[in-house]
Design an enzyme around this catalytic site. Sequence first.
Site, PDB file in Angstrom:
ATOM      1  N   VAL A   5      -3.071  10.156  -6.660  1.00 14.15           N
ATOM      2  CA  VAL A   5      -2.171  10.796  -5.687  1.00 14.15           C
ATOM      3  C   VAL A   5      -0.768  10.765  -6.291  1.00 14.15           C
ATOM      4  O   VAL A   5      -0.325   9.740  -6.821  1.00 14.15           O
ATOM      5  CB  VAL A   5      -2.217  10.066  -4.327  1.00 14.15           C
ATOM      6  N   GLN A  61       0.293   5.916  -0.563  1.00 11.50           N
ATOM      7  CA  GLN A  61      -0.651   7.001  -0.229  1.00 11.50           C
ATOM      8  C   GLN A  61      -1.889   6.992  -1.136  1.00 11.50           C
ATOM      9  O   GLN A  61      -2.956   7.445  -0.724  1.00 11.50           O
ATOM     10  CB  GLN A  61       0.046   8.366  -0.330  1.00 11.50           C
ATOM     11  N   HIS A  89      -3.534   4.283  -2.228  1.00 13.07           N
ATOM     12  CA  HIS A  89      -4.484   3.367  -1.570  1.00 13.07           C
ATOM     13  C   HIS A  89      -5.060   4.015  -0.311  1.00 13.07           C
ATOM     14  O   HIS A  89      -6.246   3.907  -0.032  1.00 13.07           O
ATOM     15  CB  HIS A  89      -3.778   2.076  -1.125  1.00 13.07           C
ATOM     16  N   LEU A 111       0.816  -1.221   0.000  1.00  8.53           N
ATOM     17  CA  LEU A 111       0.000   0.000   0.000  1.00  8.53           C
ATOM     18  C   LEU A 111       0.849   1.270   0.000  1.00  8.53           C
ATOM     19  O   LEU A 111       1.905   1.331   0.628  1.00  8.53           O
ATOM     20  CB  LEU A 111      -0.904  -0.004   1.235  1.00  8.53           C
ATOM     21  N   GLN A 148      -9.426   0.744 -15.829  1.00  6.55           N
ATOM     22  CA  GLN A 148      -9.965  -0.215 -14.858  1.00  6.55           C
ATOM     23  C   GLN A 148     -11.263   0.332 -14.261  1.00  6.55           C
ATOM     24  O   GLN A 148     -12.246  -0.406 -14.094  1.00  6.55           O
ATOM     25  CB  GLN A 148      -8.927  -0.477 -13.766  1.00  6.55           C
TER      26      GLN A 148
HETATM   27  O1  PAF Z   1      -6.151  -1.997  -8.880  1.00 13.55           O
HETATM   28  C1  PAF Z   1      -5.830  -3.073  -8.317  1.00 13.55           C
HETATM   29  O2  PAF Z   1      -5.092  -3.096  -7.327  1.00 13.55           O
HETATM   30  C2  PAF Z   1      -6.364  -4.391  -8.864  1.00 13.55           C
HETATM   31  O3  PAF Z   1      -6.462  -4.354 -10.246  1.00 13.55           O
HETATM   32  C3  PAF Z   1      -7.705  -4.809  -8.210  1.00 13.55           C
HETATM   33  C4  PAF Z   1      -8.813  -3.813  -8.520  1.00 13.55           C
HETATM   34  C5  PAF Z   1      -7.536  -4.939  -6.705  1.00 13.55           C
HETATM   35  C6  PAF Z   1      -8.143  -6.169  -8.772  1.00 13.55           C
HETATM   36  O4  PAF Z   1      -7.189  -7.155  -8.532  1.00 13.55           O
END
Ligand code: PAF
Length: 275
Positions: free
Chosen positions: A171, A32, A34, A30, A148
């Site tokens: 970010v 910033q 996330h 993770l 996505q």
């Molecule tokens: O963006 C991500 O980290 C991944 O593509 C996700 C949405 C968790 C799916 O595995």
Amino acid sequence: MKVVTTIAEMRKIRASLKPPLGFVPTMGYLHQGHLSLVKKARAENPSLVVSIFVNPTQFGPREDFKQYPHDTEHDLALLEKADIVFMPTADEIYPPAFSSWVGVGKVSERLEGACRPGHFRGVATVVAELFNIVQPTRAYFGQKDAQQAVVIKKIVADLNMNLEVVVLPTVREPDGLAMSSRNSYLNHKQRQAAVVLYQALCLAQKLWSQGEKDAQIIRQQMTNLIQKEPLAKIDYASVADPQTLEELDRVEAGALVSLAVKIGKVRLIDNVVLE
Ligand code: PAF
């Protein structure tokens, strides 16, 4: 915060969580970016689930699944404010008899989909599965992965999933590089070179605000700038419709300008929406 690793336990605890439920799906390591999703999800929902699952099916055979960075201890320390961290094993998500896939059509075939065949089938399938298990009221994603976000909104709309998809701004590091777990692959020289993506996006924004309406000129100017960086190799420089992701001839407000560029072997993506 409780760590849950099985679908059965996740479902059981889900029933006791106070609605609305916020959900942040991640692949861990993770940063910033996330944490901005986690913070917003925490502020908007009395209950919060974060998942950590490095989804094997969204990586191509020559991609970085095996090297994908991880630091679970650090991630869990950052997720103290979540109610549940859901960390299923690959066998939980893809048991041996697994054979159902979510295909999304055109929006998943352009840009990243063209460079990474099968990528969005893997993303759409795992996200659909996670949504079914966690049953969130709202799910949070970053604008950094613009395509996505479009793909996930499409499956939610087309398959009548009962949740809201929230997309939050990218970010950035102080020099403009979009935060990404993959930035950790960059060595010092590559890290310096990587800022060229943001510079090219700023150039696109500048040309547009100066009145440039020809999408091809914007693509070409971005390409010229990136080609001046010896470590950079362009996969695509796109100016596209933000919903269909079709390339534009004439640029409209709201157009999605996106880039995929390899810096050495590290493939980075970034985008801006023209305001
Ligand atoms: O963006 C991500 O980290 C991944 O593509 C996700 C949405 C968790 C799916 O595995």
